[in-house]
Design a protein around this motif. Sequence first.
Motif, PDB file in Angstrom:
ATOM      1  N   ASP A 220     -36.319 -48.228 -38.376  1.00 19.51           N
ATOM      2  CA  ASP A 220     -36.430 -47.945 -39.902  1.00 19.51           C
ATOM      3  C   ASP A 220     -36.557 -46.447 -40.264  1.00 19.51           C
ATOM      4  O   ASP A 220     -36.948 -45.968 -41.418  1.00 19.51           O
ATOM      5  CB  ASP A 220     -38.075 -48.732 -40.606  1.00 19.51           C
ATOM      6  CG  ASP A 220     -38.951 -48.533 -39.597  1.00 19.51           C
ATOM      7  OD1 ASP A 220     -38.820 -47.692 -38.756  1.00 19.51           O
ATOM      8  OD2 ASP A 220     -40.149 -48.476 -40.334  1.00 19.51           O
TER       9      ASP A 220
ATOM     10  N   ARG B 122     -25.690 -45.347 -41.794  1.00 18.31           N
ATOM     11  CA  ARG B 122     -24.738 -45.147 -43.223  1.00 18.31           C
ATOM     12  C   ARG B 122     -23.409 -44.547 -42.951  1.00 18.31           C
ATOM     13  O   ARG B 122     -22.375 -44.854 -43.388  1.00 18.31           O
ATOM     14  CB  ARG B 122     -25.596 -44.325 -44.169  1.00 18.31           C
ATOM     15  CG  ARG B 122     -25.020 -44.187 -45.534  1.00 18.31           C
ATOM     16  CD  ARG B 122     -26.015 -43.628 -46.414  1.00 18.31           C
ATOM     17  NE  ARG B 122     -26.899 -42.509 -45.905  1.00 18.31           N
ATOM     18  CZ  ARG B 122     -28.393 -43.018 -45.814  1.00 18.31           C
ATOM     19  NH1 ARG B 122     -28.683 -44.031 -45.927  1.00 18.31           N
ATOM     20  NH2 ARG B 122     -29.079 -42.021 -45.288  1.00 18.31           N
TER      21      ARG B 122
ATOM     22  N   LYS C 232     -31.039 -44.561 -40.011  1.00 11.75           N
ATOM     23  CA  LYS C 232     -30.559 -45.180 -41.296  1.00 11.75           C
ATOM     24  C   LYS C 232     -29.126 -44.016 -41.536  1.00 11.75           C
ATOM     25  O   LYS C 232     -28.194 -44.576 -42.070  1.00 11.75           O
ATOM     26  CB  LYS C 232     -31.527 -44.772 -42.526  1.00 11.75           C
ATOM     27  CG  LYS C 232     -32.433 -45.724 -42.587  1.00 11.75           C
ATOM     28  CD  LYS C 232     -33.618 -45.567 -43.602  1.00 11.75           C
ATOM     29  CE  LYS C 232     -34.735 -46.642 -43.470  1.00 11.75           C
ATOM     30  NZ  LYS C 232     -35.682 -46.139 -44.366  1.00 11.75           N
TER      31      LYS C 232
END
Length: 181
Positions: free
Chosen positions: A169, A178, A174
Motif C-alpha cells: 500500500d 500505475r 502504487k
Amino acid sequence: MGLIEQRKGEKLHTRNIEISSYICDDETIVVEGKLLDNRLVTWHSISGEKHPPDIVHQMVIRLIFDISSLTIKDIEAEMPNTPREECHEITRSLDKIKGLKIAPGFTSRIKKTFGGTKGCVHLSTLLLTMCPAAIQGQWVYLARKPMTGFSSDLLEQYLLDTCHVWRRDGQLAKDVQRAMT
C-alpha cells in the motif's frame, strides 16, 4: 558520545562478506560471494595452544543462475582457509541446490537442507546473503536498457512487501503498478 562508542575497546574479530554479479552470457549471470573471518588478537584453542591473529574462515561460493527465471544452473564452493581440514568435506553438499529457483521459500529450504550437521553455517550464511544480491544483479542486468513491460511477477514475487518502501500500500508500489497499466 554514544554508549557503543564509550564501550569500544580492542577489536577482536571482523567478518567481511563481498558479493559481486557478473554477466556470463545473454541468459545467465554469475554471482560470486566471499566470506572472510579474521581473528585480530592472539587466541587459544580448546587444547590451550596459543595462536597468533589469523584468518579463520575464507570461503567463496560462485553460482550461475538463469536471468529470466532465477533458477540456479550451477554452483561451486572453495574454502581456502578453514579451522579444520574436515570443513572441506561439506563443499560438494551445495550441489543439492542446482535447479532451485531463488523465490519465496528459498531461505527456509536452504536452512532445512544445510542446517545443523548437514551443512556449514558459514557457507549457509554466505549463500543466504548472496540470494538477495543475485536478485539485485538480475535487476541491474535488466535495467541496463529502458524497461518496457515491467513484469507483474517480478513485482509480486520479489518486491512487494519486502520492506517498508516496497509495501503493497506504499507510494512506490502504487507508482509502479500505475506505470504497468
